[in-house]
Design a protein around this motif. Structure first.
Motif, PDB file in Angstrom:
ATOM      1  N   ALA A 287       0.879  -1.179   0.000  1.00  0.00           N
ATOM      2  CA  ALA A 287       0.000   0.000   0.000  1.00  0.00           C
ATOM      3  C   ALA A 287       0.907   1.217   0.000  1.00  0.00           C
ATOM      4  O   ALA A 287       0.978   1.970   0.967  1.00  0.00           O
TER       5      ALA A 287
ATOM      6  N   GLY B 228       1.250   4.195  -1.326  1.00  0.00           N
ATOM      7  CA  GLY B 228       0.928   5.612  -1.231  1.00  0.00           C
ATOM      8  C   GLY B 228       1.881   6.447  -2.057  1.00  0.00           C
ATOM      9  O   GLY B 228       2.117   6.168  -3.234  1.00  0.00           O
TER      10      GLY B 228
ATOM     11  N   ASP C  67      -0.558   0.078  -5.164  1.00  0.00           N
ATOM     12  CA  ASP C  67      -1.499   0.959  -4.480  1.00  0.00           C
ATOM     13  C   ASP C  67      -2.783   1.056  -5.295  1.00  0.00           C
ATOM     14  O   ASP C  67      -2.759   0.969  -6.529  1.00  0.00           O
TER      15      ASP C  67
ATOM     16  N   ASP D 107      -4.674   3.695  -5.535  1.00  0.00           N
ATOM     17  CA  ASP D 107      -4.793   5.046  -6.095  1.00  0.00           C
ATOM     18  C   ASP D 107      -3.810   5.233  -7.255  1.00  0.00           C
ATOM     19  O   ASP D 107      -2.594   5.157  -7.067  1.00  0.00           O
TER      20      ASP D 107
ATOM     21  N   ASN E  43       2.674   1.187   5.755  1.00  0.00           N
ATOM     22  CA  ASN E  43       1.646   1.686   6.662  1.00  0.00           C
ATOM     23  C   ASN E  43       0.302   1.365   6.011  1.00  0.00           C
ATOM     24  O   ASN E  43      -0.249   2.181   5.280  1.00  0.00           O
TER      25      ASN E  43
ATOM     26  N   PRO F 270      -3.635   0.792   5.112  1.00  0.00           N
ATOM     27  CA  PRO F 270      -4.779   1.649   5.437  1.00  0.00           C
ATOM     28  C   PRO F 270      -5.582   1.102   6.611  1.00  0.00           C
ATOM     29  O   PRO F 270      -5.702  -0.109   6.779  1.00  0.00           O
ATOM     30  N   TYR F 271      -6.100   2.023   7.428  1.00  0.00           N
ATOM     31  CA  TYR F 271      -6.943   1.655   8.552  1.00  0.00           C
ATOM     32  C   TYR F 271      -8.385   1.961   8.149  1.00  0.00           C
ATOM     33  O   TYR F 271      -8.811   3.116   8.152  1.00  0.00           O
ATOM     34  N   VAL F 272      -9.143   0.922   7.799  1.00  0.00           N
ATOM     35  CA  VAL F 272     -10.519   1.101   7.315  1.00  0.00           C
ATOM     36  C   VAL F 272     -11.406   0.032   7.938  1.00  0.00           C
ATOM     37  O   VAL F 272     -11.202  -1.162   7.702  1.00  0.00           O
TER      38      VAL F 272
ATOM     39  N   ASP G  88     -10.865  -4.525  10.919  1.00  0.00           N
ATOM     40  CA  ASP G  88     -10.297  -3.417  10.151  1.00  0.00           C
ATOM     41  C   ASP G  88      -9.394  -4.047   9.091  1.00  0.00           C
ATOM     42  O   ASP G  88      -8.709  -5.032   9.362  1.00  0.00           O
TER      43      ASP G  88
ATOM     44  N   TYR H 233      -6.584  -3.405   7.933  1.00  0.00           N
ATOM     45  CA  TYR H 233      -5.140  -3.515   8.138  1.00  0.00           C
ATOM     46  C   TYR H 233      -4.769  -4.935   8.558  1.00  0.00           C
ATOM     47  O   TYR H 233      -3.656  -5.403   8.284  1.00  0.00           O
TER      48      TYR H 233
END
Length: 386
Positions: free
Chosen positions: A34, A36, A107, A109, A195, A197-199, A224, A226
């Motif tokens: 992830a 970013g 990622d 995005d 790091n 994502p925290y979702v 979550d 993660y």
């Protein structure tokens, strides 16, 4: 924060660079699932650049045939004409090879993927002195940094069974296809950092939650995602490799963390934990975090550090890096037997504290064994406030 990225990279990439032989490092694969904007990969690049700089200087100064032989094929250094010092330095073609051979990222995005690619290319050009006219300088990095959902993969029929005609919109990422050589032929990645994502699943589409629940053992309770990234990372990690994430430590004791705790315990994977307790690491978010390091191995203990007061984080992390046993009013460090790591909620202790807790446990039954069901603890009923 930079000090967090620095510690994670030193404890994963730096550790393996110091432990492995030069020939093994040629195939050292580093992944951020992830990525970013690429902060972890950029820091990993810096670690690799320093390593290869030292190695190239040795090759140049000593001209040891055995050492130079390691780089005789595709990994050979490019020695430019020029001053003696200039020949020691990694030129853009050496740096290009470092990125292409070692750094990989995914990622969801597309813009983040482009930023990561550009950032790595700019790092390759820093202090450049050896560009030769007429030769391609920078790679496109399309094969290293990819866009996709790291958590969703499978053939079309499998994806359609969960997402119907919207399966294409999930941006599913087939690891066996896009990183086939690494995953299938080499056995996985040596380092997985980041790091994630925290979702919480309450914010996700139902079909996506359904897919995760059917395909991840760590998808238990109101989890979550993660936790799923940790599971995916363990699956992609080569034997002897190291995973290093910064993530919430709520899974230590939360009901939804049972699946992940069980997975880590079964694989005997816990290597190190840095618990920041209620100290806030991120300036713009209230998140209770830890650094989690996993490595599949046979060690009977793991390193546990607990930060009571985060006053000088860089110095404290350096202390953690340098010591296996330490204690003051702000920080304590120790080794903990892995037998404490089970699917039950984690509450780590060592020294006199461990002896006291074991004595208490031996004196009677825990509350859960003398009740049929405990549904809720203290209740305020003030839902609008809490």
């Amino acid at each position: 924060p930079e000090y967090i990225v620095d510690y994670i990279v030193k404890n994963t990439v730096g550790r393996l660079l110091s432990e492995r032989k030069a020939k093994e490092i040629q195939t050292l694969r580093i992944l951020d699932p992830a990525c970013g904007s690429g902060s972890f990969l950029i820091r990993a690049y810096k670690e690799l650049e320093q390593y290869y700089q030292r190695l190239k200087k040795e090759v140049w100064e000593k001209r040891q045939k055995t050492l130079a032989k390691v780089y005789e094929d595709q990994a050979q250094f490019s020695f430019d004409e020029g001053s003696r010092e200039a020949r020691w330095e990694l030129n853009v073609f050496d740096k290009r090879k470092v990125v292409l051979d070692h750094l990989f990222g995914v990622d969801l995005d597309e813009q983040a993927v482009e930023v990561t690619r550009l950032s790595l290319m700019l790092k390759m050009l820093e202090g450049e002195h050896g560009i030769i006219p007429g030769r391609a300088v920078l790679p496109t990095l399309d094969h290293n940094i990819k866009c996709g959902n790291s958590l969703i993969s499978g053939d079309v029929l499998k994806l359609q069974s969960f997402f119907k005609e919207d399966w294409i919109k999930t941006k599913s990422f087939d690891w066996d296809t896009y990183f086939r050589k690494i995953v299938k032929e080499e056995g996985g990645f040596d380092v997985i950092i980041g790091n994630p994502p925290y979702v919480r699943i309450q914010t996700l589409p139902k079909d996506q939650v359904g897919f995760y629940s059917k395909n991840y053992v760590s998808a238990t309770g109101n989890y979550d995602i993660y936790t799923l990234f940790v599971e995916r990372g363990l699956h992609l990690l080569k034997s002897g490799g190291i995973l290093g994430f910064i993530l919430p430590h709520k899974f230590f004791q939360a009901v939804y963390g049972q699946g992940l705790r069980k997975l880590i315990a079964e694989k005997n994977a816990l290597m190190e934990v840095v618990n920041f307790r209620d100290n806030q690491v991120f300036e713009q978010a209230s998140t209770y975090t830890c650094l989690l390091f996993l490595q599949k191995g046979k060690e009977r203990t793991f390193k546990y550090s607990e930060v009571a007061k985060l006053e000088d984080p860089e110095k404290q992390l350096q202390t953690i890096h340098d010591h296996d046993d330490y204690q003051d009013d702000r920080l304590r460090i120790g080794k903990i037997p892995k037998k404490q790591v089970t699917e039950a909620p984690w509450s780590f202790s060592f020294g006199e504290e461990t002896e006291l807790l074991e004595k208490i446990r031996s004196m009677g039954l825990p509350l859960e064994e003398v009740t049929e069901r405990i549904f809720q603890g203290l209740k305020t009923s003030a839902d609008k406030i809490y």
